[in-house]
Design a protein around this motif. Sequence first.
Motif, PDB file in Angstrom:
ATOM      1  N   ALA A  44      22.466  63.686  40.956  1.00 57.88           N
ATOM      2  CA  ALA A  44      22.892  63.426  42.332  1.00 57.88           C
ATOM      3  C   ALA A  44      23.478  64.686  42.962  1.00 57.88           C
ATOM      4  N   GLY A  45      24.365  65.367  42.228  1.00 58.43           N
ATOM      5  CA  GLY A  45      24.990  66.569  42.770  1.00 58.43           C
ATOM      6  C   GLY A  45      23.998  67.670  43.054  1.00 58.43           C
ATOM      7  N   LEU A  49      23.232  69.512  46.665  1.00 56.21           N
ATOM      8  CA  LEU A  49      23.236  70.964  46.852  1.00 56.21           C
ATOM      9  C   LEU A  49      21.917  71.458  47.447  1.00 56.21           C
ATOM     10  N   ALA A  50      20.847  70.707  47.212  1.00 53.97           N
ATOM     11  CA  ALA A  50      19.546  71.053  47.796  1.00 53.97           C
ATOM     12  C   ALA A  50      19.361  70.443  49.182  1.00 53.97           C
ATOM     13  N   GLY A  51      20.384  69.728  49.679  1.00 48.37           N
ATOM     14  CA  GLY A  51      20.291  69.112  51.001  1.00 48.37           C
ATOM     15  C   GLY A  51      19.554  67.795  50.997  1.00 48.37           C
ATOM     16  N   GLU A  52      19.495  67.125  49.844  1.00 48.93           N
ATOM     17  CA  GLU A  52      18.766  65.867  49.705  1.00 48.93           C
ATOM     18  C   GLU A  52      19.687  64.809  49.091  1.00 48.93           C
ATOM     19  N   VAL A  53      19.185  63.577  49.037  1.00 48.65           N
ATOM     20  CA  VAL A  53      19.859  62.528  48.288  1.00 48.65           C
ATOM     21  C   VAL A  53      18.953  62.110  47.142  1.00 48.65           C
ATOM     22  N   ARG A  54      19.542  61.547  46.111  1.00 49.63           N
ATOM     23  CA  ARG A  54      18.769  61.165  44.922  1.00 49.63           C
ATOM     24  C   ARG A  54      17.823  60.006  45.235  1.00 49.63           C
ATOM     25  N   VAL A  74      42.995  62.800  53.500  1.00 49.66           N
ATOM     26  CA  VAL A  74      43.058  63.301  52.128  1.00 49.66           C
ATOM     27  C   VAL A  74      41.745  63.002  51.420  1.00 49.66           C
ATOM     28  N   ALA A  75      41.235  63.963  50.647  1.00 46.09           N
ATOM     29  CA  ALA A  75      39.973  63.789  49.923  1.00 46.09           C
ATOM     30  C   ALA A  75      40.178  62.929  48.676  1.00 46.09           C
ATOM     31  N   THR A  76      39.411  61.855  48.581  1.00 48.75           N
ATOM     32  CA  THR A  76      39.478  60.976  47.399  1.00 48.75           C
ATOM     33  C   THR A  76      38.109  60.694  46.805  1.00 48.75           C
ATOM     34  N   LEU A  77      37.046  60.952  47.544  1.00 49.62           N
ATOM     35  CA  LEU A  77      35.696  60.601  47.085  1.00 49.62           C
ATOM     36  C   LEU A  77      35.243  61.513  45.942  1.00 49.62           C
ATOM     37  N   THR A  78      34.483  60.929  45.028  1.00 49.92           N
ATOM     38  CA  THR A  78      33.817  61.702  43.978  1.00 49.92           C
ATOM     39  C   THR A  78      32.320  61.677  44.212  1.00 49.92           C
ATOM     40  N   VAL A  79      31.604  62.586  43.566  1.00 53.82           N
ATOM     41  CA  VAL A  79      30.142  62.595  43.648  1.00 53.82           C
ATOM     42  C   VAL A  79      29.596  61.263  43.162  1.00 53.82           C
ATOM     43  N   GLU A  80      30.203  60.714  42.092  1.00 52.94           N
ATOM     44  CA  GLU A  80      29.745  59.434  41.547  1.00 52.94           C
ATOM     45  C   GLU A  80      29.897  58.307  42.564  1.00 52.94           C
ATOM     46  N   GLN A  81      30.992  58.295  43.299  1.00 53.04           N
ATOM     47  CA  GLN A  81      31.213  57.239  44.287  1.00 53.04           C
ATOM     48  C   GLN A  81      30.221  57.336  45.448  1.00 53.04           C
ATOM     49  N   VAL A  82      29.958  58.549  45.891  1.00 52.59           N
ATOM     50  CA  VAL A  82      28.978  58.726  46.966  1.00 52.59           C
ATOM     51  C   VAL A  82      27.601  58.268  46.501  1.00 52.59           C
ATOM     52  N   ASP A  83      27.210  58.671  45.310  1.00 56.09           N
ATOM     53  CA  ASP A  83      25.904  58.279  44.782  1.00 56.09           C
ATOM     54  C   ASP A  83      25.802  56.764  44.643  1.00 56.09           C
ATOM     55  N   LEU A 158       6.182  71.257  35.673  1.00 54.64           N
ATOM     56  CA  LEU A 158       5.689  70.129  34.891  1.00 54.64           C
ATOM     57  C   LEU A 158       6.380  68.818  35.252  1.00 54.64           C
ATOM     58  N   ALA A 159       7.661  68.884  35.628  1.00 53.78           N
ATOM     59  CA  ALA A 159       8.403  67.668  35.943  1.00 53.78           C
ATOM     60  C   ALA A 159       8.254  67.270  37.404  1.00 53.78           C
ATOM     61  N   GLY A 160       8.107  68.277  38.277  1.00 54.43           N
ATOM     62  CA  GLY A 160       8.006  67.979  39.701  1.00 54.43           C
ATOM     63  C   GLY A 160       9.306  67.500  40.315  1.00 54.43           C
ATOM     64  N   ASP A 161      10.441  67.653  39.608  1.00 59.57           N
ATOM     65  CA  ASP A 161      11.718  67.123  40.091  1.00 59.57           C
ATOM     66  C   ASP A 161      12.828  68.082  39.684  1.00 59.57           C
ATOM     67  N   LEU A 162      13.317  68.860  40.637  1.00 59.81           N
ATOM     68  CA  LEU A 162      14.342  69.857  40.343  1.00 59.81           C
ATOM     69  C   LEU A 162      15.628  69.206  39.854  1.00 59.81           C
ATOM     70  N   ARG A 163      15.915  68.005  40.334  1.00 60.22           N
ATOM     71  CA  ARG A 163      17.141  67.323  39.918  1.00 60.22           C
ATOM     72  C   ARG A 163      17.098  67.000  38.425  1.00 60.22           C
ATOM     73  N   ALA A 164      15.953  66.505  37.954  1.00 62.22           N
ATOM     74  CA  ALA A 164      15.817  66.178  36.533  1.00 62.22           C
ATOM     75  C   ALA A 164      15.856  67.450  35.685  1.00 62.22           C
ATOM     76  N   VAL A 165      15.252  68.506  36.191  1.00 55.00           N
ATOM     77  CA  VAL A 165      15.257  69.782  35.472  1.00 55.00           C
ATOM     78  C   VAL A 165      16.673  70.329  35.385  1.00 55.00           C
ATOM     79  N   ALA A 166      17.439  70.212  36.468  1.00 54.53           N
ATOM     80  CA  ALA A 166      18.825  70.677  36.458  1.00 54.53           C
ATOM     81  C   ALA A 166      19.635  69.935  35.400  1.00 54.53           C
ATOM     82  N   ALA A 167      19.478  68.619  35.357  1.00 56.85           N
ATOM     83  CA  ALA A 167      20.219  67.831  34.371  1.00 56.85           C
ATOM     84  C   ALA A 167      19.841  68.237  32.952  1.00 56.85           C
TER      85      ALA A 167
END
Length: 511
Positions: A44-45, A49-54, A74-83, A158-167
């Motif tokens: 998700a993160g 960073l690529a300007g997209e959503v999962r 005040v900032a309280t949100l996490t990446v997990e909560q947004v996703d 080969l994966a076609g998915d930068l998010r999966a490759v990043a993980a």
Amino acid sequence: MRFVDLAATSTAVADTSGRRAKIELLADALRRLAAGGSDETITAGAAYLAGEVRQRQTGVGWASLRELPPPAPVATLTVEQVDAALQRFSELAGPGSQAERRRGVSALFAAATADEQRVLVGLLTGELRQGAQAGLLADAVAKAAGVEIGEVRRALLLAGDLRAVAAAALTGGPGALATFHLSVGRPLAPMLAQSAPSVAEALAATGAPAAADVKLDGVRIQVHRDGSDVAVFSRSLDDLTARLPGVVAAVRALPAHTLVLDGEAMGHDEAGRPLPFQEISGRAARRGEPAQLTPFFFDLLHLDGADLLDAPARDRWAALTGAVPGELLVTRTEIADVADAERAFAAAVDAGQEGLVIKSLDAPYDVGRRGAAWVKVKPRHTLDLVVLAAEWGHGRRRGWLSNLHLGARDPETGGFVMLGKTFKGLTDELLRWQTERLQALAVERNDWVVKVRPELVVEIAFDGVQTSPRYPGGVALRFARVLRYREDKSAAEADTIGDVRAIHAGRLAGG
């Protein structure tokens, strides 16, 4: 990871001009994502960073974002909560889902700070202009994970998915990246072409001799066949199989057992001329209504158990010619010099096609970045148009008037007809100049846009004119970009809406 930290990275990347500095900022954010996050959080993160959503679709657009609550102090949100929130939005369906989605959007934005709200709006509308393209993010993944960039690019292909490759890279390193392989039925990131203003410059980039492919203005397709199973994917790796039965039937009729083909799907009018891209893409996008489009292939990535990705282009194309009949192949000419290329270019344009793609004969099929192995050349249209308004810029362009509203002269009314917007082609020098000049012409302004007296003429290059119900003239420019301002011309000398419609009519006729 706190979402506000990711939002701060987005702002910093947008405000940074140097490639290396951008990569370092992105890599640092990726390291922090990996330090305490799951694969899903990293995915998700990385998307943010690529300007997209999962999620492919969230059901949230501009209409849902018109009235937002005040930002949280005040900032309280996490990446997990947004996703998690975006995932809920994507799964809502049926009666009452729109109202529930609106309540969810309001709750999410109420918990977001001003900077977080800005990033969320950009992500949900697809307009987070922060300069973190896929190529930069791939470099940042390699830096953050301590792996070779070639390993990341290969896995991405080969994966076609930068998010999966990043993980994979951030949690498993080279070993995890090595697990990605070509799998018939799973789409790959397509190889892309860079642009050149002339065939001479394109040929200088690829080297001679080279191949000149006719550039079709169709829908990019990647077709996988395994026995009788055929799947068709778009450039963005969406599954188009059910919408393109003609493509499925054509590939199913080929003699090979397993194939991965790269090409374009085209439609033609009764005279055999190619239909405009807008009409073709509209047909392919309509769900529940199969589009009668014909495939034309230009590359072969796998044939009967043999991967061809690393083979030189000439070898892949020889295999393609043996596997696919000539009527389903893109017209290709081998060129030895600029004169050959110019003849091929003229023939393609005369036939109503978009131009040429000049291709190296020796290059492998590379990851979806715009390398010099493929270079496209298209005829360039230009018009002298009038600036009607300009929008304040974001990120690095904050404080400057950036996105121009463009108008053509209407001799019948004495006014101007809006044709679209562009911020492309503007240098820092032009941004500074036009901000001062347009503010001097302002007649109405707010925090978003400055409307101006229609006096300033700008020369605009564009790839074509398409039908558009969004604008009052019924047409809009494709890929408009600024060439220069024409202070030597008055608004009365600008091109007319009739000129624009004539270009549109000529394109529809294949001229």
